[in-house]
Design a protein around this motif. Structure first.
Motif, PDB file in Angstrom:
ATOM      1  N   PRO A 151       0.779   2.834  -2.319  1.00  0.00           N
ATOM      2  CA  PRO A 151      -0.523   2.615  -2.956  1.00  0.00           C
ATOM      3  C   PRO A 151      -0.460   1.653  -4.134  1.00  0.00           C
ATOM      4  CG  PRO A 151       0.396   4.681  -3.708  1.00  0.00           C
ATOM      5  CD  PRO A 151       1.337   4.148  -2.656  1.00  0.00           C
ATOM      6  N   SER A 152      -1.534   0.949  -4.334  1.00  0.00           N
ATOM      7  CA  SER A 152      -1.693   0.097  -5.509  1.00  0.00           C
ATOM      8  C   SER A 152      -2.206   0.968  -6.650  1.00  0.00           C
ATOM      9  CB  SER A 152      -2.693  -1.025  -5.216  1.00  0.00           C
ATOM     10  OG  SER A 152      -2.963  -1.749  -6.390  1.00  0.00           O
ATOM     11  N   HIS A 153      -1.541   0.929  -7.793  1.00  0.00           N
ATOM     12  CA  HIS A 153      -1.945   1.720  -8.945  1.00  0.00           C
ATOM     13  C   HIS A 153      -2.718   0.928  -9.991  1.00  0.00           C
ATOM     14  CE1 HIS A 153       1.337   4.241  -7.354  1.00  0.00           C
ATOM     15  NE2 HIS A 153       0.680   5.228  -7.917  1.00  0.00           N
ATOM     16  N   TYR A 154      -2.625  -0.403  -9.980  1.00  0.00           N
ATOM     17  CA  TYR A 154      -3.153  -1.197 -11.074  1.00  0.00           C
ATOM     18  C   TYR A 154      -4.259  -2.164 -10.690  1.00  0.00           C
ATOM     19  CZ  TYR A 154       1.211   0.525 -12.963  1.00  0.00           C
ATOM     20  OH  TYR A 154       2.229   1.343 -13.342  1.00  0.00           O
ATOM     21  N   VAL A 155      -4.258  -2.628  -9.452  1.00  0.00           N
ATOM     22  CA  VAL A 155      -5.221  -3.645  -9.034  1.00  0.00           C
ATOM     23  C   VAL A 155      -6.067  -3.088  -7.887  1.00  0.00           C
ATOM     24  CG1 VAL A 155      -5.487  -5.963  -8.058  1.00  0.00           C
ATOM     25  CG2 VAL A 155      -3.670  -5.513  -9.716  1.00  0.00           C
ATOM     26  N   PRO A 156      -7.373  -2.990  -8.096  1.00  0.00           N
ATOM     27  CA  PRO A 156      -8.230  -2.514  -7.000  1.00  0.00           C
ATOM     28  C   PRO A 156      -8.483  -3.633  -5.978  1.00  0.00           C
ATOM     29  CG  PRO A 156      -9.543  -2.906  -8.962  1.00  0.00           C
ATOM     30  CD  PRO A 156      -8.114  -3.190  -9.330  1.00  0.00           C
ATOM     31  N   PHE A 157      -8.464  -3.275  -4.711  1.00  0.00           N
ATOM     32  CA  PHE A 157      -8.779  -4.214  -3.634  1.00  0.00           C
ATOM     33  C   PHE A 157      -9.034  -3.405  -2.364  1.00  0.00           C
ATOM     34  CE2 PHE A 157      -4.164  -3.781  -3.761  1.00  0.00           C
ATOM     35  CZ  PHE A 157      -3.848  -3.476  -2.451  1.00  0.00           C
ATOM     36  N   ARG A 158      -9.571  -4.070  -1.380  1.00  0.00           N
ATOM     37  CA  ARG A 158      -9.754  -3.463  -0.064  1.00  0.00           C
ATOM     38  C   ARG A 158      -8.700  -4.040   0.868  1.00  0.00           C
ATOM     39  NH1 ARG A 158     -13.412  -0.306   1.132  1.00  0.00           N
ATOM     40  NH2 ARG A 158     -13.590  -0.800   3.322  1.00  0.00           N
ATOM     41  N   GLY A 159      -8.120  -3.187   1.697  1.00  0.00           N
ATOM     42  CA  GLY A 159      -7.180  -3.680   2.691  1.00  0.00           C
ATOM     43  C   GLY A 159      -5.728  -3.460   2.314  1.00  0.00           C
ATOM     44  N   LEU A 160      -4.879  -4.319   2.876  1.00  0.00           N
ATOM     45  CA  LEU A 160      -3.432  -4.264   2.672  1.00  0.00           C
ATOM     46  C   LEU A 160      -2.970  -5.571   2.048  1.00  0.00           C
ATOM     47  CD1 LEU A 160      -2.414  -2.798   6.142  1.00  0.00           C
ATOM     48  CD2 LEU A 160      -2.415  -1.583   3.961  1.00  0.00           C
ATOM     49  N   ALA A 161      -2.248  -5.475   0.938  1.00  0.00           N
ATOM     50  CA  ALA A 161      -1.790  -6.665   0.222  1.00  0.00           C
ATOM     51  C   ALA A 161      -0.298  -6.870   0.423  1.00  0.00           C
ATOM     52  CB  ALA A 161      -2.103  -6.544  -1.262  1.00  0.00           C
ATOM     53  N   ALA A 162       0.054  -8.048   0.903  1.00  0.00           N
ATOM     54  CA  ALA A 162       1.454  -8.471   1.031  1.00  0.00           C
ATOM     55  C   ALA A 162       1.777  -9.354  -0.171  1.00  0.00           C
ATOM     56  CB  ALA A 162       1.656  -9.256   2.320  1.00  0.00           C
ATOM     57  N   PRO A 163       3.041  -9.409  -0.576  1.00  0.00           N
ATOM     58  CA  PRO A 163       3.376 -10.266  -1.722  1.00  0.00           C
ATOM     59  C   PRO A 163       3.307 -11.749  -1.386  1.00  0.00           C
ATOM     60  CG  PRO A 163       5.345  -9.162  -0.899  1.00  0.00           C
ATOM     61  CD  PRO A 163       4.196  -8.663  -0.094  1.00  0.00           C
ATOM     62  N   GLN A 164       3.090 -12.543  -2.396  1.00  0.00           N
ATOM     63  CA  GLN A 164       3.087 -14.002  -2.285  1.00  0.00           C
ATOM     64  C   GLN A 164       4.513 -14.526  -2.125  1.00  0.00           C
ATOM     65  OE1 GLN A 164      -0.118 -15.053  -2.076  1.00  0.00           O
ATOM     66  NE2 GLN A 164       0.433 -17.147  -2.361  1.00  0.00           N
ATOM     67  N   HIS A 165       5.448 -13.920  -2.840  1.00  0.00           N
ATOM     68  CA  HIS A 165       6.841 -14.381  -2.856  1.00  0.00           C
ATOM     69  C   HIS A 165       7.562 -14.037  -1.550  1.00  0.00           C
ATOM     70  CE1 HIS A 165       5.840 -13.992  -7.169  1.00  0.00           C
ATOM     71  NE2 HIS A 165       6.644 -15.034  -7.310  1.00  0.00           N
ATOM     72  N   PRO A 166       8.548 -14.850  -1.150  1.00  0.00           N
ATOM     73  CA  PRO A 166       9.294 -14.579   0.088  1.00  0.00           C
ATOM     74  C   PRO A 166      10.417 -13.556  -0.081  1.00  0.00           C
ATOM     75  CG  PRO A 166      10.009 -16.667  -0.841  1.00  0.00           C
ATOM     76  CD  PRO A 166       8.879 -16.171  -1.708  1.00  0.00           C
ATOM     77  N   ARG A 167      10.613 -13.074  -1.302  1.00  0.00           N
ATOM     78  CA  ARG A 167      11.638 -12.042  -1.542  1.00  0.00           C
ATOM     79  C   ARG A 167      11.253 -11.252  -2.786  1.00  0.00           C
ATOM     80  NH1 ARG A 167      13.567 -16.763  -1.426  1.00  0.00           N
ATOM     81  NH2 ARG A 167      14.867 -16.441   0.375  1.00  0.00           N
ATOM     82  N   MET A 168      11.889 -10.074  -2.930  1.00  0.00           N
ATOM     83  CA  MET A 168      11.674  -9.230  -4.103  1.00  0.00           C
ATOM     84  C   MET A 168      13.026  -8.983  -4.763  1.00  0.00           C
ATOM     85  SD  MET A 168       8.792  -6.586  -2.593  1.00  0.00           S
ATOM     86  CE  MET A 168       8.358  -5.841  -4.158  1.00  0.00           C
ATOM     87  N   GLU A 169      12.996  -8.837  -6.082  1.00  0.00           N
ATOM     88  CA  GLU A 169      14.232  -8.746  -6.851  1.00  0.00           C
ATOM     89  C   GLU A 169      14.327  -7.428  -7.605  1.00  0.00           C
ATOM     90  OE1 GLU A 169      16.339 -11.293 -10.457  1.00  0.00           O
ATOM     91  OE2 GLU A 169      14.456 -11.967  -9.601  1.00  0.00           O
ATOM     92  N   THR A 170      15.552  -6.899  -7.693  1.00  0.00           N
ATOM     93  CA  THR A 170      15.899  -5.789  -8.583  1.00  0.00           C
ATOM     94  C   THR A 170      17.191  -6.195  -9.285  1.00  0.00           C
ATOM     95  OG1 THR A 170      17.427  -4.508  -7.189  1.00  0.00           O
ATOM     96  CG2 THR A 170      15.045  -4.171  -6.797  1.00  0.00           C
ATOM     97  N   PRO A 171      17.682  -5.388 -10.220  1.00  0.00           N
ATOM     98  CA  PRO A 171      18.978  -5.719 -10.831  1.00  0.00           C
ATOM     99  C   PRO A 171      20.128  -5.771  -9.819  1.00  0.00           C
ATOM    100  CG  PRO A 171      17.791  -4.203 -12.232  1.00  0.00           C
ATOM    101  CD  PRO A 171      17.017  -4.297 -10.946  1.00  0.00           C
ATOM    102  N   LEU A 172      19.924  -5.233  -8.611  1.00  0.00           N
ATOM    103  CA  LEU A 172      20.960  -5.272  -7.573  1.00  0.00           C
ATOM    104  C   LEU A 172      20.903  -6.543  -6.740  1.00  0.00           C
ATOM    105  CD1 LEU A 172      20.919  -1.572  -6.307  1.00  0.00           C
ATOM    106  CD2 LEU A 172      22.357  -2.620  -8.074  1.00  0.00           C
TER     107      LEU A 172
END
Length: 185
Positions: free
Chosen positions: A79-100
């Motif tokens: 679930p989205s906790h901060y941004v209201p929208f309708r539907g399913l949101a995919a990220p703009q970026h081609p990857r996601m980062e963590t400290p790992l």
């Protein structure tokens, strides 16, 4: 320096911010989780998404199942906790980062956007923790796996079910990041 990865938003608050400490914490959570050996691996896992100190033991129990299966493609829905929208949101970026490190998006994300099941939104993903807190577990139990991260907004369940079906048909394991209890087994 601009990167093509979505930077971590909750490292240092929902989970450890440094690589070594995060890896130690995730490995300890997994080692302490009771082993479960179902005859068949489920295709969908539901795990909580609070800070690792609260939800980590419960999430680790589920992720331990994946460690022995060699899963390489994972759909993430939360679930989205901060941004209201309708539907399913995919990220703009081609990857996601963590400290790992970084995790590449699975090509099924492009398919979901092309067929209208999801849309891209950097804003929806920028501060969101529901999917990010799952990534360190996946980076440890399924290194090198690709992910299809989708945030749910205000939506009729039909499109979400269609997206899940698309991911399952494409061979992805699906993880649902939930606001269910953070501490019950």
């Amino acid at each position: 320096m601009k990167t093509d990865a979505r930077p971590p938003a909750v490292a240092g608050s929902f989970y450890q911010g440094g690589r070594r400490r995060l890896l130690e914490d995730v490995e300890a959570l997994l080692a302490d989780a009771p082993e479960s050996s179902p005859a068949l691996l489920p295709r969908i896992l539901i795990v909580p998404h609070a800070g690792h100190v609260y939800s980590g033991p419960v999430a680790a129990r589920g992720y331990r199942l994946l460690a022995r299966e060699g899963v390489k493609r994972v759909g993430l829905i939360g679930p989205s906790h901060y941004v209201p929208f309708r539907g399913l949101a995919a990220p703009q970026h081609p990857r996601m980062e963590t400290p790992l490190g970084t995790v590449d998006l699975d090509p099924v994300v492009d398919e979901l956007v092309r067929n209208g099941s999801a849309f891209r939104s950097e804003r929806a993903h920028a501060r969101e923790h529901s999917l990010e807190v799952q990534l360190p577990f996946l980076q440890v139990v399924a290194p090198g796996s690709k992910i299809a991260p989708l945030l749910t907004g205000d939506e009729d369940p039909g499109p979400t079910q269609q997206a899940v079906d698309t991911m399952l048909d494409a061979g992805l394991f699906v993880t649902v990041s939930s606001d269910l209890s953070h501490y019950h087994d």
